[in-house]
Each structure stands twice: as C-alpha cells, then as structure tokens.
Design a protein around this motif. Structure first.
Motif, PDB file in Angstrom:
ATOM      1  N   ALA A 245       0.814  -1.225   0.000  1.00  0.00           N
ATOM      2  CA  ALA A 245       0.000   0.000   0.000  1.00  0.00           C
ATOM      3  C   ALA A 245       0.843   1.269   0.000  1.00  0.00           C
ATOM      4  N   ASN A 246       1.920   1.298   0.841  1.00  0.00           N
ATOM      5  CA  ASN A 246       2.724   2.533   0.901  1.00  0.00           C
ATOM      6  C   ASN A 246       3.486   2.775  -0.406  1.00  0.00           C
ATOM      7  N   VAL A 247       3.797   1.698  -1.156  1.00  0.00           N
ATOM      8  CA  VAL A 247       4.440   1.851  -2.463  1.00  0.00           C
ATOM      9  C   VAL A 247       3.415   2.334  -3.488  1.00  0.00           C
ATOM     10  N   LYS A 248       2.218   1.789  -3.393  1.00  0.00           N
ATOM     11  CA  LYS A 248       1.157   2.165  -4.335  1.00  0.00           C
ATOM     12  C   LYS A 248       0.822   3.658  -4.206  1.00  0.00           C
ATOM     13  N   ALA A 249       0.962   4.167  -2.975  1.00  0.00           N
ATOM     14  CA  ALA A 249       0.688   5.594  -2.764  1.00  0.00           C
ATOM     15  C   ALA A 249       1.677   6.457  -3.541  1.00  0.00           C
ATOM     16  N   LEU A 250       2.918   5.972  -3.667  1.00  0.00           N
ATOM     17  CA  LEU A 250       3.945   6.733  -4.402  1.00  0.00           C
ATOM     18  C   LEU A 250       3.852   6.517  -5.905  1.00  0.00           C
ATOM     19  N   SER A 251       3.432   5.318  -6.304  1.00  0.00           N
ATOM     20  CA  SER A 251       3.367   4.998  -7.729  1.00  0.00           C
ATOM     21  C   SER A 251       2.078   4.240  -8.016  1.00  0.00           C
ATOM     22  N   PRO A 252       1.011   4.940  -8.349  1.00  0.00           N
ATOM     23  CA  PRO A 252      -0.294   4.279  -8.529  1.00  0.00           C
ATOM     24  C   PRO A 252      -0.331   3.309  -9.699  1.00  0.00           C
ATOM     25  N   THR A 253       0.580   3.490 -10.712  1.00  0.00           N
ATOM     26  CA  THR A 253       0.514   2.614 -11.897  1.00  0.00           C
ATOM     27  C   THR A 253       1.705   1.668 -11.922  1.00  0.00           C
ATOM     28  N   CYS A 254       1.596   0.594 -11.185  1.00  0.00           N
ATOM     29  CA  CYS A 254       2.637  -0.437 -11.190  1.00  0.00           C
ATOM     30  C   CYS A 254       2.142  -1.612 -12.020  1.00  0.00           C
ATOM     31  N   VAL A 265       8.188   6.437 -12.099  1.00  0.00           N
ATOM     32  CA  VAL A 265       7.854   7.560 -11.208  1.00  0.00           C
ATOM     33  C   VAL A 265       8.695   8.786 -11.581  1.00  0.00           C
ATOM     34  N   PRO A 266       8.233   9.963 -11.206  1.00  0.00           N
ATOM     35  CA  PRO A 266       9.051  11.155 -11.434  1.00  0.00           C
ATOM     36  C   PRO A 266      10.348  11.064 -10.633  1.00  0.00           C
ATOM     37  N   GLU A 267      11.381  11.735 -11.163  1.00  0.00           N
ATOM     38  CA  GLU A 267      12.689  11.700 -10.475  1.00  0.00           C
ATOM     39  C   GLU A 267      12.569  12.106  -9.009  1.00  0.00           C
ATOM     40  N   ALA A 268      11.690  13.052  -8.722  1.00  0.00           N
ATOM     41  CA  ALA A 268      11.531  13.566  -7.359  1.00  0.00           C
ATOM     42  C   ALA A 268      11.025  12.494  -6.392  1.00  0.00           C
ATOM     43  N   SER A 269      10.322  11.504  -6.913  1.00  0.00           N
ATOM     44  CA  SER A 269       9.757  10.449  -6.049  1.00  0.00           C
ATOM     45  C   SER A 269      10.665   9.233  -5.953  1.00  0.00           C
ATOM     46  N   GLN A 270      11.801   9.284  -6.670  1.00  0.00           N
ATOM     47  CA  GLN A 270      12.667   8.114  -6.771  1.00  0.00           C
ATOM     48  C   GLN A 270      13.159   7.643  -5.391  1.00  0.00           C
ATOM     49  N   ASP A 271      13.710   8.579  -4.599  1.00  0.00           N
ATOM     50  CA  ASP A 271      14.282   8.193  -3.295  1.00  0.00           C
ATOM     51  C   ASP A 271      13.210   7.663  -2.353  1.00  0.00           C
ATOM     52  N   ALA A 272      12.067   8.321  -2.349  1.00  0.00           N
ATOM     53  CA  ALA A 272      10.971   7.896  -1.467  1.00  0.00           C
ATOM     54  C   ALA A 272      10.530   6.485  -1.806  1.00  0.00           C
ATOM     55  N   LEU A 273      10.457   6.188  -3.121  1.00  0.00           N
ATOM     56  CA  LEU A 273      10.025   4.856  -3.553  1.00  0.00           C
ATOM     57  C   LEU A 273      11.052   3.801  -3.136  1.00  0.00           C
ATOM     58  N   ILE A 274      12.340   4.119  -3.326  1.00  0.00           N
ATOM     59  CA  ILE A 274      13.386   3.160  -2.958  1.00  0.00           C
ATOM     60  C   ILE A 274      13.354   2.903  -1.444  1.00  0.00           C
ATOM     61  N   ASP A 275      13.175   3.994  -0.661  1.00  0.00           N
ATOM     62  CA  ASP A 275      13.081   3.836   0.803  1.00  0.00           C
ATOM     63  C   ASP A 275      11.899   2.943   1.169  1.00  0.00           C
ATOM     64  N   ALA A 276      10.781   3.161   0.521  1.00  0.00           N
ATOM     65  CA  ALA A 276       9.578   2.373   0.813  1.00  0.00           C
ATOM     66  C   ALA A 276       9.809   0.910   0.500  1.00  0.00           C
ATOM     67  N   LEU A 277      10.476   0.642  -0.639  1.00  0.00           N
ATOM     68  CA  LEU A 277      10.756  -0.750  -1.034  1.00  0.00           C
ATOM     69  C   LEU A 277      11.684  -1.409  -0.022  1.00  0.00           C
ATOM     70  N   ARG A 278      12.655  -0.635   0.488  1.00  0.00           N
ATOM     71  CA  ARG A 278      13.601  -1.195   1.477  1.00  0.00           C
ATOM     72  C   ARG A 278      12.881  -1.512   2.773  1.00  0.00           C
ATOM     73  N   ARG A 279      11.979  -0.599   3.168  1.00  0.00           N
ATOM     74  CA  ARG A 279      11.225  -0.844   4.406  1.00  0.00           C
ATOM     75  C   ARG A 279      10.413  -2.139   4.298  1.00  0.00           C
ATOM     76  N   GLU A 280       9.925  -2.406   3.112  1.00  0.00           N
ATOM     77  CA  GLU A 280       9.132  -3.627   2.880  1.00  0.00           C
ATOM     78  C   GLU A 280      10.027  -4.837   2.633  1.00  0.00           C
ATOM     79  N   ARG A 281      11.367  -4.608   2.659  1.00  0.00           N
ATOM     80  CA  ARG A 281      12.363  -5.666   2.438  1.00  0.00           C
ATOM     81  C   ARG A 281      12.191  -6.339   1.071  1.00  0.00           C
ATOM     82  N   LEU A 282      11.889  -5.534   0.115  1.00  0.00           N
ATOM     83  CA  LEU A 282      11.779  -6.038  -1.262  1.00  0.00           C
ATOM     84  C   LEU A 282      13.110  -5.821  -1.964  1.00  0.00           C
TER      85      LEU A 282
END
Lengths: 313, 258
Positions: A245-254, A265-282
């Motif tokens: 869910a927290n990843v979907k919030a950053l990138s609705p079209t996966c 995703v836009p460049e500006a959202s890149q770090d946030a998305l990577i952080d979210a993926l790490r938190r989910e241990r993906l």
C-alpha cells in the motif's frame, strides 16, 4: 544575420457573414531563425503553422507586427528570389508535364534561359523523378506531386527554404529521402524552416524547434534543451508479485509481470520509492532513468496553462 | 511587358489550348460550312449579307462565352486549387499575375478569332466566288469584336478577383447583355426625369457600351466605318479594360489568400 526575424506577427480574421467577429489565428509571434539551421515549427492541426508560413510568403497580410527574411521586409518581392516554398498538400497545373511546370517556375524565379533546362533536369533527378519529366501532372500520385513540390522549391537554388508538412503523403522511403535532402541542404549552407506535426522527423532533423498551439508560441529551443526542461522519470523494477500500500501511494501505476513489479515515477519520487521498497524488504532489480522525448515535451506544452504549471520552465 | 507577365500570359494561353478551348473552332467550322452551303441554295443576292452577319455574330458569341467562362476562373480557380501559392511565393507581384492572366486570355481569344475569321472569309469566297473591296470592312468588324473581348475579359477578371465563379459569371454575363443595349439605356436616361434620370445616366455610362462596338450590320451591308470611330472606340475599349484591370488589381492586392 538571422535568416528569419518575426516581431509580434499577428493574424486575426473576421468570421461570420452578417455579424463579423474576430478570430485570432496567430497571437503575437516573436521568433528568430539563424542562417544555416534546420528549424522545425511544430504544432497540432490548426495550431497556426500554415498561417505563419502564409504570412511569411505574403499570401495573407498580418493584422499587426512585422517580419524580415534574409534582412529584407516580407513585402519586398526581391527577397523572394532567395527563398523556396513548398505549400501543404501542393497542387500544380495538371495540364503541364513535370518538366514544363519546373521550367515555368524557373522563368518566374528569374533563372537565366541557358541554365533552365539543366537545372530542371538536375532537380528532377534529385527528387527521384528523372523518368517522368514528360508525363502530365494529372497522372501523378500524391507522393510524386509532393516530390515535384520539393523540386520546385529548390529549383532556383534558394538560400532559405520553407516547407509546409514536407513529409505529408510520402511513404517511409520517400520520408527518408526528404530527410536526407534536408540534411544535404543544411550541409550546403541553406536554412530550412519546416512545419510538421510528425515529431520523430523534427527530433531527427532539427537544430531547434518551436512549438505553437492555438496560435500561441509555447516553447522554442534546441531539442535537447527543451526535453531536459521536462521533469525526468525513472523506471524502478523489484522482485515481488504484489504492490504494498505505501508503495502504491507513491506509484499508482505499477505493472506486475510474473515475479517482478515495474513502476515509472518522477525523479523527485525516486528516493521515497526506494526507501519504501527497502522498508518492505523487497529486492530492487534496477533503477533506470527514462530519456525524455520531444513528444513528452510537446504533450506537456499542449496542455492548458494551469495543467502545464507543474512543468519546470 | 515584364518577362514575368509574358510567362504568365503564355502559360494561361497554354492552359486554354490544353483544356481544349480551341475545340470550339470545330463547331464554328461546321456551322460556317453548313451555313454557306445552305445560304448558297436558298438566298439570292444576299448570300454575303447572311454569311457576314452569321459568321461575325457567331465569332462574337463564341468569344464572349469563352471570355466569360475562362475569365471568371482565372483568379478564383488558382486560389481554390492553391496553384497561386507557388507563383506568388516567387518574385511575382500580384498586379503582374493579374495582367499576365489578362494578356493570356486576350491572346487566346485573338488566336481563336483569327481562325474563325479565316472560316468566315472562306465562306464568303464560297458564296461569292471572289473577294470584294467591301470585305475589308469585315476586318474592322472583327477588330471591334476583339475590343469587346478585351472589355469582357477585364470585367470577368475584375469579378473573379473578389467573388465566386458562379457570381462572376452572372455579373459578367449581365453586363454583357446590358452593355449590348447601352444605346437604349442612354436613350431612356435622356427621357427620364429627376433621380431616375441621374441613376439611368450613371448606369448607362458605367456599363460597357457594346452596342457602339457592334458594327456587324453596317459591314454586312457593305457600309464603311469612319476612321474617327475606329480611333474613339479603340480608346474607349482600352480605357475601359484598363480601368477594370486596375479595379481587379486593387482588390486582389488587398486580398488574403486563405
């Protein structure tokens, strides 16, 4: 010296039969094209490209503003021996043969009599029509007429060429040949100003482009500069078969394919998305920047002013 | 004449020839042959009068139809088909285009008249077995017909510079009909009173006076044409055609070619 200088050129038509009302076809246009460049004038149908070309050719008169071509005012007929013009979907005197038509245009352009025949033959060969010079134009296909149109524009060896939709009606090979011809003209020191709505042609050929929409100039510059002004995007791919869910919030079209998920995703959202993926241990497979095409810039510029506000200037 | 006007004129002439406009000569030749044979059989003593009347009237009508129906499309067809764009984007001025078109159609009509005139003279030779001195006046009548063509061509061009082909044809043909009765219109103006008199007089002098350029009947009766009349009618036709052409140029110079 600028090959074309346009200063506040404006065109307003009066439309309606009884109650005339103004319709603005071209809002004040300021543009400068340097000698020796291939300049693309881009816009959707009805954007004002042909109106601009007609104004420059003296076929319609401006409501306001002025323009200079090769340092001469556009209403000076002497300037016209230095330019060549290919109208959109050209139509010619169909009772003439290709050679007769070109000879007639050569006469009107002031080509001296002794050079006419040679120049006509040369230019017919250059556009790939050497074998049909004696055929009446009424028997020509649309693509052949387009080639004749290009031939008449370059016939008198002008310094500056105006092409209105030069690829229109041509097959892929014909388009390629026209592109090669435009490159040749540039190498010969000519300036080429052409309108098109085929962005791949403009991207492949142009030193600079201008984008016009609803009679208004929306952007002008080198293709690389323009595309770099559009906010970049990155493609992020990771292992998994669902989107948290927290990843979907950053990138609705996966998009999920097998055991990988892809998100743009836009460049500006890149770090946030990577952080979210790490938190989910993906496990992240790749992070790839996506090259911005002229088409994306074009689409951004065609959006209404409010919608385009998010785009960096 | 500038070389550009000459080139535009010769292209206009070539267009008329390629569009088979001169095929009307075949119809005219058939008409003259048939008329000559028929007249030779049914009329006694007036063969020349009938042949001259019929021949010159046919030349005049054929020419007028060509002048109107080609003239009305000279500008509007070029705009509609956009063939004008590649002409005016060259060092060609708009007035040169109009004048070149005028000379091209005028040249077509002169060539057409020349061949028809040969037909009339052959018919005359057939019915009279020899030429007479009075036949020379037929040349003057032909010259007057050409002057009429110049006027109607310039008017067709004038209307073509701002209106549709259909309206241009209506205007040009109406002026041809009214102009053929210009003398009657002047007579009516002289008899009218008040505002009607002013209006009728204005109209009488505004429409081309084709009636005074029609000397077919006099020539058919073997009457000569005064040199002064030839001069004055020449001047009238030239001035009228020049004014109509100037009007066409003035309108066309300001026109947006959308």
């Amino acid at each position: 010296m600028a090959a074309i200088e346009i200063l506040g050129l404006t065109k307003t038509y009066q439309v309606g039969f009884w109650r005339k009302r103004p319709k603005c076809a071209l809002k004040p246009l300021n543009l400068s094209v340097e000698e020796g460049e291939i300049f693309g004038f881009l816009g959707p149908n009805g954007a004002g490209k042909t109106t601009t070309l007609k104004l420059l050719m003296g076929l319609v008169y401006p409501s306001a503003g002025s323009a200079r071509i090769l340092g001469t005012e556009i209403n000076d007929p002497r300037m016209k021996s230095q330019i060549g013009f290919l109208p959109e979907q050209p139509y010619f005197y169909d009772y003439l043969t290709a050679a007769e038509l070109l000879e007639y245009y050569a006469q009107l352009s002031g080509v001296v009599a002794k050079d006419r025949k040679r120049q006509v033959n040369e230019v017919l060969a250059r556009v790939g029509l050497p074998d049909v010079s004696g055929m009446q134009l009424r028997k020509f296909s649309k693509g052949m007429l387009q080639r004749v149109g290009i031939a008449q524009a370059i016939l008198h060896n002008p310094r500056l060429l105006f092409f209105d939709e030069p690829m229109s009606g041509l097959d892929p090979i014909g388009r390629r040949e026209v592109r090669d011809l435009m490159e040749e003209l540039k190498h010969a020191g000519k300036t080429v100003f052409f309108s098109t709505h085929i962005l791949s042609d403009a991207e492949a050929l142009c030193d600079r482009v201008a984008i016009i929409h609803q009679g208004e100039l929306r952007g002008v510059g080198a293709v690389a500069d323009l595309t770099s002004s559009v906010e970049g995007k990155v493609e992020v791919v990771w292992h998994g078969n669902s989107v948290p869910a927290n990843v979907k919030a950053l990138s609705p079209t996966c998009s999920v394919t097998g055991d990988t998920v892809r998100a743009v995703v836009p460049e500006a959202s890149q770090d946030a998305l990577i952080d979210a993926l790490r938190r989910e241990r993906l496990r992240i497979v790749s992070v790839t920047p996506i090259r911005t095409s002229l088409e994306e810039y074009f689409v951004q510029k065609l959006k209404p002013s409010g919608a385009a506000a998010g785009v960096r200037a | 004449m500038s070389s550009r006007i000459r080139h535009i004129a010769s292209n206009t002439f070539r267009e008329a020839v390629r569009d088979r406009v001169l095929y009307n000569l075949i119809a005219f030749a058939v008409l003259m042959c048939g008329a000559s044979i028929l007249v030779g059989q049914i009329s006694i003593g007036i063969e020349r009068l009938v042949v001259i009347n019929l021949g010159l009237t046919a030349i005049s009508l054929f020419g007028m139809v060509i002048a109107i129906f080609i003239g009305i499309g000279l500008v509007s067809k070029e705009i509609e088909k956009r063939t004008l764009y590649t002409v005016l984007s060259r060092p060609v001025q708009r007035w040169e285009f109009i004048v070149g078109k005028f000379f091209g159609l005028a040249g077509t009509l002169v060539v057409n008249t020349f061949f028809m005139a040969i037909g009339v003279f052959l018919a005359l030779l057939y019915v009279s077995q020899r030429f007479q001195a009075a036949d020379g006046w037929v040349l003057v009548a032909l010259y007057f017909i050409v002057l009429q063509f110049l006027i109607i061509t310039s008017l067709a061009l004038f209307f073509s510079s701002f209106s549709s082909p259909l309206l241009s044809a209506v205007f040009a043909f109406s002026l041809f009909v009214i102009g053929s009765f210009a003398e009657d219109l002047r007579g009516f103006a002289a008899m009218a009173q008040g505002a009607t008199r002013w209006l009728a007089t204005g109209a009488a002098y505004l429409v081309p006076n084709f009636a005074s350029l029609n000397v077919i009947s006099s020539v058919a009766h073997g009457q000569g044409i005064a040199g002064m009349l030839i001069l004055s009618e020449t001047a009238y036709a030239m001035v009228y055609a020049a004014m109509a052409l100037c009007g066409a140029v003035l309108i066309f110079e300001r026109r947006n070619l959308k």
